[in-house]
Structures are given as C-alpha cells and as structure tokens.
Design a protein around this motif. Structure first.
Motif, PDB file in Angstrom:
ATOM      1  N   ILE A  68     -68.164   6.360 -17.696  1.00  0.00           N
ATOM      2  CA  ILE A  68     -67.232   6.325 -18.831  1.00  0.00           C
ATOM      3  C   ILE A  68     -67.934   6.920 -20.047  1.00  0.00           C
ATOM      4  O   ILE A  68     -69.103   6.611 -20.304  1.00  0.00           O
ATOM      5  CB  ILE A  68     -66.790   4.891 -19.178  1.00  0.00           C
ATOM      6  CG1 ILE A  68     -66.311   4.140 -17.936  1.00  0.00           C
ATOM      7  CG2 ILE A  68     -65.706   4.903 -20.249  1.00  0.00           C
ATOM      8  CD1 ILE A  68     -66.043   2.657 -18.197  1.00  0.00           C
ATOM      9  N   ALA A  69     -67.218   7.747 -20.799  1.00  0.00           N
ATOM     10  CA  ALA A  69     -67.756   8.288 -22.049  1.00  0.00           C
ATOM     11  C   ALA A  69     -66.663   8.267 -23.110  1.00  0.00           C
ATOM     12  O   ALA A  69     -65.483   8.477 -22.804  1.00  0.00           O
ATOM     13  CB  ALA A  69     -68.280   9.708 -21.855  1.00  0.00           C
ATOM     14  N   VAL A  70     -67.060   8.005 -24.344  1.00  0.00           N
ATOM     15  CA  VAL A  70     -66.112   7.870 -25.456  1.00  0.00           C
ATOM     16  C   VAL A  70     -66.515   8.803 -26.593  1.00  0.00           C
ATOM     17  O   VAL A  70     -67.708   8.916 -26.931  1.00  0.00           O
ATOM     18  CB  VAL A  70     -66.075   6.406 -25.961  1.00  0.00           C
ATOM     19  CG1 VAL A  70     -65.184   6.283 -27.196  1.00  0.00           C
ATOM     20  CG2 VAL A  70     -65.592   5.477 -24.851  1.00  0.00           C
ATOM     21  N   GLU A  72     -65.830   9.469 -30.607  1.00  0.00           N
ATOM     22  CA  GLU A  72     -65.334   8.906 -31.868  1.00  0.00           C
ATOM     23  C   GLU A  72     -65.717   9.852 -32.999  1.00  0.00           C
ATOM     24  O   GLU A  72     -66.831  10.373 -33.021  1.00  0.00           O
ATOM     25  CB  GLU A  72     -65.936   7.523 -32.131  1.00  0.00           C
ATOM     26  CG  GLU A  72     -65.462   6.435 -31.178  1.00  0.00           C
ATOM     27  CD  GLU A  72     -64.010   6.047 -31.379  1.00  0.00           C
ATOM     28  OE1 GLU A  72     -63.472   6.348 -32.462  1.00  0.00           O
ATOM     29  OE2 GLU A  72     -63.414   5.457 -30.457  1.00  0.00           O
ATOM     30  N   GLU A  73     -64.763  10.095 -33.895  1.00  0.00           N
ATOM     31  CA  GLU A  73     -64.977  10.984 -35.038  1.00  0.00           C
ATOM     32  C   GLU A  73     -65.496  12.348 -34.585  1.00  0.00           C
ATOM     33  O   GLU A  73     -66.339  12.967 -35.237  1.00  0.00           O
ATOM     34  CB  GLU A  73     -65.936  10.351 -36.058  1.00  0.00           C
ATOM     35  CG  GLU A  73     -65.393   9.051 -36.642  1.00  0.00           C
ATOM     36  CD  GLU A  73     -66.330   8.430 -37.661  1.00  0.00           C
ATOM     37  OE1 GLU A  73     -67.434   8.975 -37.866  1.00  0.00           O
ATOM     38  OE2 GLU A  73     -65.951   7.415 -38.251  1.00  0.00           O
ATOM     39  N   GLY A  74     -64.984  12.803 -33.443  1.00  0.00           N
ATOM     40  CA  GLY A  74     -65.308  14.131 -32.963  1.00  0.00           C
ATOM     41  C   GLY A  74     -66.681  14.298 -32.360  1.00  0.00           C
ATOM     42  O   GLY A  74     -67.134  15.430 -32.155  1.00  0.00           O
ATOM     43  N   GLU A  75     -67.348  13.196 -32.025  1.00  0.00           N
ATOM     44  CA  GLU A  75     -68.694  13.277 -31.437  1.00  0.00           C
ATOM     45  C   GLU A  75     -68.812  12.293 -30.277  1.00  0.00           C
ATOM     46  O   GLU A  75     -68.160  11.231 -30.277  1.00  0.00           O
ATOM     47  CB  GLU A  75     -69.773  12.940 -32.480  1.00  0.00           C
ATOM     48  CG  GLU A  75     -69.784  13.852 -33.698  1.00  0.00           C
ATOM     49  CD  GLU A  75     -70.253  15.268 -33.382  1.00  0.00           C
ATOM     50  OE1 GLU A  75     -70.875  15.459 -32.313  1.00  0.00           O
ATOM     51  OE2 GLU A  75     -69.985  16.170 -34.204  1.00  0.00           O
ATOM     52  N   LEU A  76     -69.645  12.638 -29.311  1.00  0.00           N
ATOM     53  CA  LEU A  76     -69.955  11.698 -28.242  1.00  0.00           C
ATOM     54  C   LEU A  76     -70.578  10.457 -28.861  1.00  0.00           C
ATOM     55  O   LEU A  76     -71.618  10.517 -29.516  1.00  0.00           O
ATOM     56  CB  LEU A  76     -70.921  12.338 -27.240  1.00  0.00           C
ATOM     57  CG  LEU A  76     -71.449  11.429 -26.127  1.00  0.00           C
ATOM     58  CD1 LEU A  76     -70.327  10.966 -25.214  1.00  0.00           C
ATOM     59  CD2 LEU A  76     -72.522  12.167 -25.305  1.00  0.00           C
ATOM     60  N   ALA A  77     -69.922   9.301 -28.675  1.00  0.00           N
ATOM     61  CA  ALA A  77     -70.358   8.075 -29.343  1.00  0.00           C
ATOM     62  C   ALA A  77     -70.937   7.050 -28.385  1.00  0.00           C
ATOM     63  O   ALA A  77     -71.730   6.186 -28.803  1.00  0.00           O
ATOM     64  CB  ALA A  77     -69.174   7.447 -30.088  1.00  0.00           C
ATOM     65  N   TRP A  78     -70.568   7.116 -27.096  1.00  0.00           N
ATOM     66  CA  TRP A  78     -70.955   6.036 -26.183  1.00  0.00           C
ATOM     67  C   TRP A  78     -70.715   6.508 -24.766  1.00  0.00           C
ATOM     68  O   TRP A  78     -69.757   7.228 -24.488  1.00  0.00           O
ATOM     69  CB  TRP A  78     -70.092   4.823 -26.490  1.00  0.00           C
ATOM     70  CG  TRP A  78     -70.288   3.590 -25.660  1.00  0.00           C
ATOM     71  CD1 TRP A  78     -71.104   2.531 -25.935  1.00  0.00           C
ATOM     72  CD2 TRP A  78     -69.613   3.245 -24.436  1.00  0.00           C
ATOM     73  NE1 TRP A  78     -70.984   1.556 -24.966  1.00  0.00           N
ATOM     74  CE2 TRP A  78     -70.069   1.981 -24.031  1.00  0.00           C
ATOM     75  CE3 TRP A  78     -68.657   3.891 -23.652  1.00  0.00           C
ATOM     76  CZ2 TRP A  78     -69.609   1.341 -22.877  1.00  0.00           C
ATOM     77  CZ3 TRP A  78     -68.201   3.276 -22.502  1.00  0.00           C
ATOM     78  CH2 TRP A  78     -68.685   2.003 -22.127  1.00  0.00           C
ATOM     79  N   HIS A  79     -71.608   6.143 -23.841  1.00  0.00           N
ATOM     80  CA  HIS A  79     -71.340   6.378 -22.422  1.00  0.00           C
ATOM     81  C   HIS A  79     -72.091   5.342 -21.602  1.00  0.00           C
ATOM     82  O   HIS A  79     -73.174   4.872 -21.984  1.00  0.00           O
ATOM     83  CB  HIS A  79     -71.696   7.811 -21.993  1.00  0.00           C
ATOM     84  CG  HIS A  79     -73.142   8.177 -22.156  1.00  0.00           C
ATOM     85  ND1 HIS A  79     -74.081   8.012 -21.159  1.00  0.00           N
ATOM     86  CD2 HIS A  79     -73.803   8.733 -23.200  1.00  0.00           C
ATOM     87  CE1 HIS A  79     -75.253   8.453 -21.580  1.00  0.00           C
ATOM     88  NE2 HIS A  79     -75.121   8.885 -22.817  1.00  0.00           N
ATOM     89  N   ARG A  80     -71.485   4.962 -20.493  1.00  0.00           N
ATOM     90  CA  ARG A  80     -72.074   3.962 -19.610  1.00  0.00           C
ATOM     91  C   ARG A  80     -71.803   4.330 -18.159  1.00  0.00           C
ATOM     92  O   ARG A  80     -70.820   4.987 -17.834  1.00  0.00           O
ATOM     93  CB  ARG A  80     -71.467   2.573 -19.879  1.00  0.00           C
ATOM     94  CG  ARG A  80     -71.922   1.904 -21.158  1.00  0.00           C
ATOM     95  CD  ARG A  80     -73.278   1.213 -21.013  1.00  0.00           C
ATOM     96  NE  ARG A  80     -73.241   0.158 -20.010  1.00  0.00           N
ATOM     97  CZ  ARG A  80     -72.839  -1.087 -20.237  1.00  0.00           C
ATOM     98  NH1 ARG A  80     -72.396  -1.433 -21.440  1.00  0.00           N
ATOM     99  NH2 ARG A  80     -72.864  -1.988 -19.275  1.00  0.00           N
ATOM    100  N   TYR A 311     -68.405  16.126 -20.145  1.00  0.00           N
ATOM    101  CA  TYR A 311     -66.967  16.341 -20.345  1.00  0.00           C
ATOM    102  C   TYR A 311     -66.514  15.759 -21.674  1.00  0.00           C
ATOM    103  O   TYR A 311     -65.631  16.306 -22.339  1.00  0.00           O
ATOM    104  CB  TYR A 311     -66.156  15.741 -19.193  1.00  0.00           C
ATOM    105  CG  TYR A 311     -64.846  16.482 -18.999  1.00  0.00           C
ATOM    106  CD1 TYR A 311     -64.758  17.549 -18.114  1.00  0.00           C
ATOM    107  CD2 TYR A 311     -63.719  16.141 -19.737  1.00  0.00           C
ATOM    108  CE1 TYR A 311     -63.573  18.251 -17.963  1.00  0.00           C
ATOM    109  CE2 TYR A 311     -62.533  16.838 -19.598  1.00  0.00           C
ATOM    110  CZ  TYR A 311     -62.456  17.895 -18.705  1.00  0.00           C
ATOM    111  OH  TYR A 311     -61.289  18.601 -18.577  1.00  0.00           O
ATOM    112  N   ALA A 312     -67.134  14.670 -22.090  1.00  0.00           N
ATOM    113  CA  ALA A 312     -66.808  14.122 -23.411  1.00  0.00           C
ATOM    114  C   ALA A 312     -67.180  15.113 -24.512  1.00  0.00           C
ATOM    115  O   ALA A 312     -66.471  15.227 -25.525  1.00  0.00           O
ATOM    116  CB  ALA A 312     -67.517  12.792 -23.612  1.00  0.00           C
TER     117      ALA A 312
END
Length: 421
Positions: A68-70, A72-80, A311-312
């Motif tokens: 999973i990748a997220v 936020e505000e147009g940038e990669l913010a988190w992935h697990r 992909y994020a």
C-alpha cells in the motif's frame, strides 16, 4: 502476453482483464452534496486499527502479500508492506518487492503517449493507421482506418480486448470507433507499435526516458531486469481457483537467455526483434506460451511491474498542477487527461484519457483504475486531483479484489461506484 476474459482458462486465462475498467453495472449511492464534501477531506493513510485487522482479511481472501502507498499533498507520504512475496519460500513483502501492475500499465503508457502529443510527435485526433498499420489488421474492415489516438486512450476504438488466436486471427473492430466504450488491450498494443515507429525506441526505453526517470520510478519496467528477477513477487490463485501459468514471470525467464544470445537486452526489444526471436522462444517454451511476436514484447496494456511506491510517485506526477519536472505533460494536457471524454454512465462515471473518472461532488471527480493478471495479481489505484491525494494497492493474490476494496473504503471513506461491477 495479453489480458483475457475473466475466468477463462488456458492461453486466454494467462491475463485477466482489469474489471474496474470494463463496464459499470449498478449504482450504490448519489454523488456528494457540497456540504458533505468535507468528510472526505482527510488523509488517506489507513488507521492503525484497520491495519491491525488487515492480515485477517488477507487470510480470508487467500492473499499472501499486499503493498500500500499513499500520496498526500502531491508527494509520496507513506507506504507499507504486509505478508509474503512467495508462499513457498516465506520471503516477506518489503519496500523492494516488485508487483505485476496488470492493467495499471495503461494509465502509465497513456501518460507517455500524451507526452508525445505535447511534443508534436503524435496528434490525439489523428488515426493510428496514419502512423503505422500492422500487417495483422483485417483487410476488409474500413473502420480500422478511423481509430484515433484519442479513441485508444478513452477506450472508444471499437476493438476487442484481446484476440483469442492472434497468430491466425486478424484484428478487426467490434463497433464503430468513437461511438462508445469498448475496453481494449489490443488498441493499447497498436498504439505502442505506433509509439515505437514514430520514436524509434522500445516501449521500456521510451517510458524510462520520458517518465520513469523524471518521476523517480527507478525500479519500474515493462519487461524484465536483474532487479525484477530478484524482487518480483509470486502470485497465488484465489482459494478454489484453478491455477494458470505465472505468465510474464515465466515468459521473461525463458526470453532472457535468448536476448543475451542475440546481444540485445529485453528492454530494448521492438517488434522486429520479437519476430526474429519467436522460433527460438517457441522451441524453449511449453506449447502455447509464445504463439505470435506480441507474446515476446513488453506490453503497454499489461506488463508493467514495479514496487507500490513507484506507482504512487506516478500518481503524484499525474496530479502535479504546474510544469513539474522535465518531460511532464502540460497543464492543458493534464486537465484533458482527467476530464470526461466518453461516458460510462452519464453524470456519474466517465472515461478520461487513460483513466476512469468517478463523480464525487459537483464537478469534482476522482480518477481510478484497476488491474488483474493471470488470476494471481489484483491491483487498484485512485486519486483526488483537487486535494492532490492518492492511494495505490497491489496484491499477489487472485482474491485481492476483496482486500483492496476494503483498503480503499477504509482509507478514503467512500464506497466507490467503481466496485459495482
């Protein structure tokens, strides 16, 4: 190397069409009122409580691993990463794990094609046949000469998804181009041939130069390389499903020594290279794995692979509202990519250029796409361009649809119409 109809076995079961892009059936709920929009204005990182329950959902649907990748505000913010990359070895999914993106390949190629449009190399409303007419097209179908670049990107080409027997079956239309949605991998593959013809570059080299490097997608490829060989996850059929071959992973490992013998790496292969290599590939592979040159090539519709965070980064690239890094599409083109081009269900769901669009509130729309390969890999991505927010889920299990739907609902707070198939 092509997608097939869902549930079909044998050669056509190698790749299963991305169901989120085919057609939409029923509607669950009306679009949001403006007053309700605020309840969706929150970060899309799933809660700790949901993530604690995720392994249970994975077991229920027989999914070994999830990434999973997220954004936020147009940038990669988190992935697990969760679970295992390979059931047999027990190797854990991690940040290096490479997933089959399946039909998430299409929006990536659409972006590259739109870069060529911005550069004046292609024109959206010029026909594919103007640039390149493959010899496998039917000779008695004049509608083929009316299919435009725009038709391919919004799935209005009138072409089928994939032919059952491409080695002996000419490609012909099912419907008049430009009149309605016909989800088609064949159309994307033809446009890939066009891009290779007008640029002189292979798909993978073209994507790397125009998108992968500028967007920081360093571990993504449409073919196969040493990193993919080390880190690609192994797909697992859904519980009770009849297993089919691992498709791309099995094919690339057989093609690698042929590429080395020919002195040209797989990422550099174009159609003529595949034509020359076909006899050797057929001799080295199980019967039916390679039946025409298209089975040996990178495939713009289905063969992209990479880690979920790559992909994020692409999603972030799509949502950039300015000129961005080198070789980004123009703002006018970006807005066209994310604007309705062809209705799926008027006022609710539309095709953009390479994307599906879902109305959320007023004229605001989220873009999304899903993918499925070989009954073993299920993927989904969604983005909110107004808030520059995005979510990518990749799985190595044929039961991954039930998992990614729960992740999307938990993260976004919305039960998407995209799930009503």
């Amino acid at each position: 190397m092509r997608e097939g109809a869902a549930g079909r076995m044998g050669r056509r079961g190698f790749l299963v069409a991305a169901s989120a892009c085919a057609a939409m059936a029923a509607l669950r709920s009306p679009p949001l009122r403006a007053a309700d929009a605020a309840r969706y204005d929150h970060p899309w990182i799933p809660s700790d409580a949901f993530l604690a329950d995720l392994p249970e959902w994975m077991r229920a649907f027989g999914v070994p691993g999830v990434g999973i990748a997220v954004v936020e505000e147009g940038e990669l913010a988190w992935h697990r990463a969760f679970g295992v990359a390979d059931v047999d070895s027990g190797t854990a999914v991690d940040a290096d794990s490479v997933f089959e993106c399946a039909s998430l390949s299409k929006p990536v190629f659409a972006y590259v094609a739109l870069q060529l449009v911005d550069a004046g190399v292609l024109q959206l409303d010029r026909t594919l046949a103007h640039y390149h007419r493959p010899d496998y097209l039917a000779k008695d179908d004049p509608r083929l000469d009316r299919i435009t670049v725009r038709d391919v990107l919004r799935h209005s080409s009138g072409l089928p998804n994939w032919r059952e027997h491409p080695d002996r079956e000419p490609l012909r239309t099912l419907a008049e181009p430009g009149k309605g949605v016909n989800y088609s991998g064949e159309a994307f593959f033809w446009l890939q041939r066009v891009a290779e013809t007008v640029t002189g570059e292979s798909l993978d080299r073209l994507a790397r130069r125009h998108l992968f490097e500028p967007a920081g997608m360093r571990d993504s490829t449409y073919t196969w390389n040493a990193h993919a060989a080390r880190h690609s996850v192994m797909g697992q059929p859904a519980p009770g499903a009849t297993p089919v071959v691992q498709t791309f992973r099995s094919q690339w490992s057989l093609l690698q020594p042929i590429a080395e013998a020919q002195g040209k790496p797989l990422p550099e292969w174009v159609w003529d290279d595949a034509v020359r290599a076909l006899p050797r590939a057929q001799a080295a592979a199980p019967t039916g794995m390679f039946v025409w040159p298209g089975d040996l090539l990178a495939n713009a519709a289905a063969s992209l692979r990479g880690p979920v965070q790559d992909y994020a980064r692409f999603i972030a690239h799509v949502m950039r509202p300015d000129a961005g890094p080198p070789r980004a599409i123009t703002e006018t083109t970006r807005q066209a990519m994310l604007a309705p081009q062809m209705p799926l269900r008027a006022g609710w769901l539309d095709k953009g250029l390479g994307w599906n669009l879902e109305r959320i509130d007023g004229d605001a729309r989220w873009f999304f796409h899903g993918g499925a390969n070989a009954g073993r890999y299920k993927t989904f991505t969604v983005g909110d361009p107004q808030r520059r927010r995005g979510l990518v889920v990749m799985t190595n299990g044929g039961g991954g649809t039930g998992v990614y739907q729960r992740i999307v609902r938990a993260a976004t707070g919305r039960d998407m119409l995209a799930f009503d198939l």
